[in-house]
Design a protein around this motif. Structure first.
Motif, PDB file in Angstrom:
ATOM      1  N   THR A  38     -31.932 -30.701 -39.169  1.00 46.73           N
ATOM      2  CA  THR A  38     -32.351 -30.436 -37.784  1.00 46.73           C
ATOM      3  C   THR A  38     -33.463 -29.406 -37.801  1.00 46.73           C
ATOM      4  N   GLU A  39     -34.334 -29.519 -36.829  1.00 45.54           N
ATOM      5  CA  GLU A  39     -35.448 -28.570 -36.718  1.00 45.54           C
ATOM      6  C   GLU A  39     -34.936 -27.165 -36.401  1.00 45.54           C
ATOM      7  N   GLU A  40     -33.854 -27.087 -35.630  1.00 45.49           N
ATOM      8  CA  GLU A  40     -33.275 -25.795 -35.268  1.00 45.49           C
ATOM      9  C   GLU A  40     -32.760 -25.047 -36.506  1.00 45.49           C
ATOM     10  N   MET A  41     -32.073 -25.757 -37.404  1.00 41.19           N
ATOM     11  CA  MET A  41     -31.562 -25.131 -38.629  1.00 41.19           C
ATOM     12  C   MET A  41     -32.732 -24.663 -39.505  1.00 41.19           C
ATOM     13  N   HIS A  42     -33.734 -25.494 -39.645  1.00 37.47           N
ATOM     14  CA  HIS A  42     -34.916 -25.150 -40.434  1.00 37.47           C
ATOM     15  C   HIS A  42     -35.569 -23.886 -39.867  1.00 37.47           C
ATOM     16  N   CYS A  43     -35.698 -23.845 -38.542  1.00 40.35           N
ATOM     17  CA  CYS A  43     -36.305 -22.693 -37.884  1.00 40.35           C
ATOM     18  C   CYS A  43     -35.471 -21.422 -38.087  1.00 40.35           C
ATOM     19  N   VAL A  45     -33.423 -20.657 -40.569  1.00 40.53           N
ATOM     20  CA  VAL A  45     -33.511 -20.184 -41.951  1.00 40.53           C
ATOM     21  C   VAL A  45     -34.860 -19.506 -42.193  1.00 40.53           C
ATOM     22  N   LEU A  46     -35.924 -20.084 -41.668  1.00 41.75           N
ATOM     23  CA  LEU A  46     -37.240 -19.463 -41.834  1.00 41.75           C
ATOM     24  C   LEU A  46     -37.325 -18.133 -41.091  1.00 41.75           C
ATOM     25  N   GLU A  47     -36.732 -18.070 -39.906  1.00 41.35           N
ATOM     26  CA  GLU A  47     -36.717 -16.818 -39.143  1.00 41.35           C
ATOM     27  C   GLU A  47     -35.942 -15.736 -39.896  1.00 41.35           C
ATOM     28  N   LEU A  48     -34.837 -16.105 -40.501  1.00 46.05           N
ATOM     29  CA  LEU A  48     -34.059 -15.162 -41.303  1.00 46.05           C
ATOM     30  C   LEU A  48     -34.870 -14.678 -42.497  1.00 46.05           C
ATOM     31  N   ALA A  49     -35.529 -15.602 -43.193  1.00 49.30           N
ATOM     32  CA  ALA A  49     -36.338 -15.224 -44.358  1.00 49.30           C
ATOM     33  C   ALA A  49     -37.464 -14.280 -43.955  1.00 49.30           C
ATOM     34  N   LEU A  50     -38.115 -14.557 -42.842  1.00 45.63           N
ATOM     35  CA  LEU A  50     -39.192 -13.673 -42.372  1.00 45.63           C
ATOM     36  C   LEU A  50     -38.647 -12.301 -41.977  1.00 45.63           C
ATOM     37  N   SER A  51     -37.505 -12.286 -41.305  1.00 42.36           N
ATOM     38  CA  SER A  51     -36.961 -11.000 -40.857  1.00 42.36           C
ATOM     39  C   SER A  51     -36.474 -10.142 -42.021  1.00 42.36           C
ATOM     40  N   LEU A  52     -36.070 -10.772 -43.125  1.00 45.77           N
ATOM     41  CA  LEU A  52     -35.663  -9.990 -44.296  1.00 45.77           C
ATOM     42  C   LEU A  52     -36.855  -9.313 -44.975  1.00 45.77           C
ATOM     43  N   LEU A  53     -38.047  -9.817 -44.738  1.00 47.34           N
ATOM     44  CA  LEU A  53     -39.230  -9.217 -45.353  1.00 47.34           C
ATOM     45  C   LEU A  53     -39.662  -7.933 -44.666  1.00 47.34           C
ATOM     46  N   LEU A  54     -39.232  -7.742 -43.423  1.00 43.54           N
ATOM     47  CA  LEU A  54     -39.642  -6.553 -42.663  1.00 43.54           C
ATOM     48  C   LEU A  54     -38.474  -5.587 -42.509  1.00 43.54           C
ATOM     49  N   PRO A  55     -38.695  -4.313 -42.811  1.00 45.85           N
ATOM     50  CA  PRO A  55     -37.626  -3.334 -42.568  1.00 45.85           C
ATOM     51  C   PRO A  55     -37.532  -3.032 -41.076  1.00 45.85           C
ATOM     52  N   ALA A  56     -36.403  -2.509 -40.646  1.00 45.79           N
ATOM     53  CA  ALA A  56     -36.214  -2.188 -39.231  1.00 45.79           C
ATOM     54  C   ALA A  56     -37.170  -1.075 -38.812  1.00 45.79           C
ATOM     55  N   GLN A  93     -44.141 -29.409 -38.107  1.00 44.97           N
ATOM     56  CA  GLN A  93     -43.482 -29.604 -36.819  1.00 44.97           C
ATOM     57  C   GLN A  93     -42.582 -28.436 -36.433  1.00 44.97           C
ATOM     58  N   VAL A  94     -42.185 -27.594 -37.373  1.00 39.91           N
ATOM     59  CA  VAL A  94     -41.293 -26.475 -37.055  1.00 39.91           C
ATOM     60  C   VAL A  94     -42.074 -25.231 -36.615  1.00 39.91           C
ATOM     61  N   LEU A  95     -43.378 -25.188 -36.878  1.00 38.80           N
ATOM     62  CA  LEU A  95     -44.164 -23.989 -36.574  1.00 38.80           C
ATOM     63  C   LEU A  95     -44.186 -23.614 -35.087  1.00 38.80           C
ATOM     64  N   PRO A  96     -44.351 -24.542 -34.142  1.00 37.85           N
ATOM     65  CA  PRO A  96     -44.346 -24.115 -32.730  1.00 37.85           C
ATOM     66  C   PRO A  96     -43.036 -23.452 -32.308  1.00 37.85           C
ATOM     67  N   LEU A  97     -41.913 -24.027 -32.709  1.00 37.31           N
ATOM     68  CA  LEU A  97     -40.615 -23.433 -32.373  1.00 37.31           C
ATOM     69  C   LEU A  97     -40.443 -22.080 -33.049  1.00 37.31           C
ATOM     70  N   LEU A  98     -40.836 -21.993 -34.311  1.00 36.57           N
ATOM     71  CA  LEU A  98     -40.723 -20.729 -35.046  1.00 36.57           C
ATOM     72  C   LEU A  98     -41.625 -19.668 -34.436  1.00 36.57           C
ATOM     73  N   ALA A  99     -42.833 -20.050 -34.031  1.00 39.03           N
ATOM     74  CA  ALA A  99     -43.756 -19.094 -33.405  1.00 39.03           C
ATOM     75  C   ALA A  99     -43.190 -18.576 -32.087  1.00 39.03           C
ATOM     76  N   ARG A 111     -46.346 -11.353 -36.053  1.00 40.56           N
ATOM     77  CA  ARG A 111     -47.578 -11.022 -36.775  1.00 40.56           C
ATOM     78  C   ARG A 111     -47.498 -11.485 -38.228  1.00 40.56           C
ATOM     79  N   LEU A 112     -46.356 -11.269 -38.861  1.00 33.66           N
ATOM     80  CA  LEU A 112     -46.166 -11.722 -40.240  1.00 33.66           C
ATOM     81  C   LEU A 112     -46.253 -13.246 -40.330  1.00 33.66           C
ATOM     82  N   LEU A 113     -45.654 -13.945 -39.375  1.00 28.64           N
ATOM     83  CA  LEU A 113     -45.725 -15.402 -39.356  1.00 28.64           C
ATOM     84  C   LEU A 113     -47.176 -15.869 -39.208  1.00 28.64           C
ATOM     85  N   LYS A 114     -47.928 -15.223 -38.336  1.00 32.43           N
ATOM     86  CA  LYS A 114     -49.328 -15.611 -38.144  1.00 32.43           C
ATOM     87  C   LYS A 114     -50.159 -15.355 -39.397  1.00 32.43           C
TER      88      LYS A 114
END
Length: 144
Positions: A38-43, A45-56, A93-99, A111-114
């Protein structure tokens, strides 16, 4: 050639055949992974991976997940792998939802995603090119 064996294909035809075979194998493996069902699951997981790259609350990448020299520490270069994944045509196809999700969650995450996704990065916003300027320095500008 030996009897009963066909000569291997040569040149561009061989390259195209190898690429097609590799692409077919990629999509077969992709279909077996739950991440892509599903696109939601893909999104997510990618959101989690991106958020782990940035400290709070920090503007820099997290040192624990993105060491300066990852290969010396026998660790994967996660930003490079994420960039390759986000820029693969099969993941477009997942980029618009992830953005949309990252923009709503955190400006730093968006900003990191962009920066990682070519389709979301607009280099014209960072180019300060004037055709009449030949050189620009700290103390002056040389015009044509």
């Amino acid at each position: 050639q030996r009897a009963g064996r066909a000569a291997p294909e040569a040149g561009p035809a061989r390259t195209a055949t190898a690429l097609l075979a590799g692409n077919t194998a990629y999509f077969q493996r992709r279909a077996t992974r739950a991440l892509y069902h599903t696109e939601e699951m893909h999104c997510l997981v990618l959101e989690l991976a991106l958020s782990l790259l940035l400290p709070a609350g920090g503007p820099l990448l997290d040192r624990h997940h993105t060491p300066m020299f990852p290969l010396e520490k026998h660790r994967p270069n996660v930003p490079l792998l994420l960039r390759a994944h986000l820029n693969h045509p099969a993941n477009a196809q997942v980029l618009p939802l992830l953005a949309a999700r990252t923009a709503a969650a955190d400006p730093a995450l968006h900003r990191l995603l962009k920066l990682l996704a070519r389709r979301l990065f607009d280099p014209s916003r960072y180019a300060n090119r004037d055709p009449n300027i030949r050189f620009r320095g700290a103390y002056g500008t040389v015009y044509k």
